[in-house]
Write a protein that holds these residues in place. Structure first.
Motif, PDB file in Angstrom:
ATOM      1  N   THR A   1      42.241   3.272  14.522  1.00 51.93           N
ATOM      2  CA  THR A   1      43.397   2.749  13.779  1.00 51.93           C
ATOM      3  C   THR A   1      44.208   3.867  13.125  1.00 51.93           C
ATOM      4  O   THR A   1      45.399   3.710  12.895  1.00 51.93           O
ATOM      5  CB  THR A   1      42.947   1.754  12.696  1.00 51.93           C
ATOM      6  OG1 THR A   1      41.993   2.389  11.837  1.00 51.93           O
ATOM      7  CG2 THR A   1      42.344   0.513  13.321  1.00 51.93           C
TER       8      THR A   1
ATOM      9  N   PRO B   1      50.674   3.614  20.316  1.00 58.92           N
ATOM     10  CA  PRO B   1      50.446   2.175  20.110  1.00 58.92           C
ATOM     11  C   PRO B   1      49.036   1.697  20.439  1.00 58.92           C
ATOM     12  O   PRO B   1      48.594   0.677  19.924  1.00 58.92           O
ATOM     13  CB  PRO B   1      51.470   1.518  21.042  1.00 58.92           C
ATOM     14  CG  PRO B   1      51.809   2.548  22.044  1.00 58.92           C
ATOM     15  CD  PRO B   1      51.652   3.873  21.374  1.00 58.92           C
ATOM     16  N   SER B   2      48.318   2.415  21.282  1.00 59.41           N
ATOM     17  CA  SER B   2      46.967   1.967  21.614  1.00 59.41           C
ATOM     18  C   SER B   2      46.032   3.165  21.808  1.00 59.41           C
ATOM     19  O   SER B   2      45.581   3.450  22.916  1.00 59.41           O
ATOM     20  CB  SER B   2      46.977   1.098  22.881  1.00 59.41           C
ATOM     21  OG  SER B   2      47.586   1.804  23.935  1.00 59.41           O
TER      22      SER B   2
ATOM     23  N   SER C   1      47.321   4.988  15.105  1.00 60.69           N
ATOM     24  CA  SER C   1      48.240   3.963  15.600  1.00 60.69           C
ATOM     25  C   SER C   1      49.697   4.240  15.242  1.00 60.69           C
ATOM     26  O   SER C   1      50.594   3.674  15.860  1.00 60.69           O
ATOM     27  CB  SER C   1      47.812   2.578  15.120  1.00 60.69           C
ATOM     28  OG  SER C   1      47.796   2.530  13.720  1.00 60.69           O
ATOM     29  N   LYS C   2      49.960   5.121  14.290  1.00 60.96           N
ATOM     30  CA  LYS C   2      51.339   5.517  14.000  1.00 60.96           C
ATOM     31  C   LYS C   2      51.847   6.532  15.023  1.00 60.96           C
ATOM     32  O   LYS C   2      53.037   6.694  15.208  1.00 60.96           O
ATOM     33  CB  LYS C   2      51.449   6.097  12.591  1.00 60.96           C
ATOM     34  CG  LYS C   2      51.249   5.055  11.510  1.00 60.96           C
ATOM     35  CD  LYS C   2      51.387   5.645  10.135  1.00 60.96           C
ATOM     36  CE  LYS C   2      51.152   4.544   9.100  1.00 60.96           C
ATOM     37  NZ  LYS C   2      51.144   5.050   7.745  1.00 60.96           N
TER      38      LYS C   2
END
Length: 194
Positions: free
Chosen positions: A120, A127-128, A123-124
């Motif tokens: 996580t 996207p995955s 994620s910036k």
């Protein structure tokens, strides 16, 4: 997949991470389409890993809440599909001294249900992003030290990072200059520390 077949060593493996389905008013089993495509090219399936991502916290698309009219299934998992290039080269050969998977890791990884929390923090950036643990397990389970790992969809560079940290050579590729620059910075820090 055609390009991967050209560049892969005879005893090499093709490993593809894919969601189970896509949904746009109709379920489409994306993983089965990829299996069919690879088998048409002559790849042989060696197995599939279920990556349980524990991502049920977003409950916004239920279809028909508390009604059997059109419920939507949340799928907190993806598949990792494993293929070999040919029948003739069932085993990926290497030197015994280049095996670095521990007994405990080997026993754990042979269970095809991998419970790994998604990444996580990145994620910036992407996207995955892949979690490091997924990349680590794949290279330890399927490669020897000094093997070359090719990643056509390198993204934020997690697989390249795992390779750099664990004595694997890697070839990174991605269509996005932003991802490529970020991955280069990320992996360079590890390489320069050594």
């Amino acid at each position: 997949w055609r390009l991967s077949k050209k560049v892969l060593k005879n005893d090499g493996r093709l490993i593809i991470n894919v969601p189970s389905i896509t949904y746009k008013k109709q379920y489409k089993p994306l993983y089965s389409h990829i299996i069919n495509q690879c088998e048409k090219l002559g790849y042989l399936m060696r197995g599939e890993i279920v990556w349980y991502k524990q991502t049920i916290h977003k409950r916004t698309a239920w279809g028909s809440f508390k009604s059997p009219s059109s419920p939507y299934l949340v799928q907190p998992y993806e598949f990792v599909l494993v293929f070999q290039k040919s029948k003739e080269h069932f085993k990926h050969l290497g030197k015994k001294e280049d095996i670095d998977i521990t007994k405990e890791e080997f026993i754990q990884y042979t269970n095809a249900f991998w419970n790994i929390t998604p990444e996580t923090k990145l994620s910036k950036i992407h996207p995955s992003p892949f979690p490091y643990e997924l990349a680590y397990r794949l290279i330890k389970f399927y490669t020897y030290k000094n093997d070359v790992v090719l990643d056509f969809f390198g993204g934020s560079g997690t697989l390249a990072l795992a390779c750099a940290k664990n004595n694997r050579n890697f070839i990174y590729g991605d269509i996005s200059p932003n991802y490529t620059n970020y991955a280069k910075e990320r992996v360079s820090k590890i390489i320069n520390e050594e």
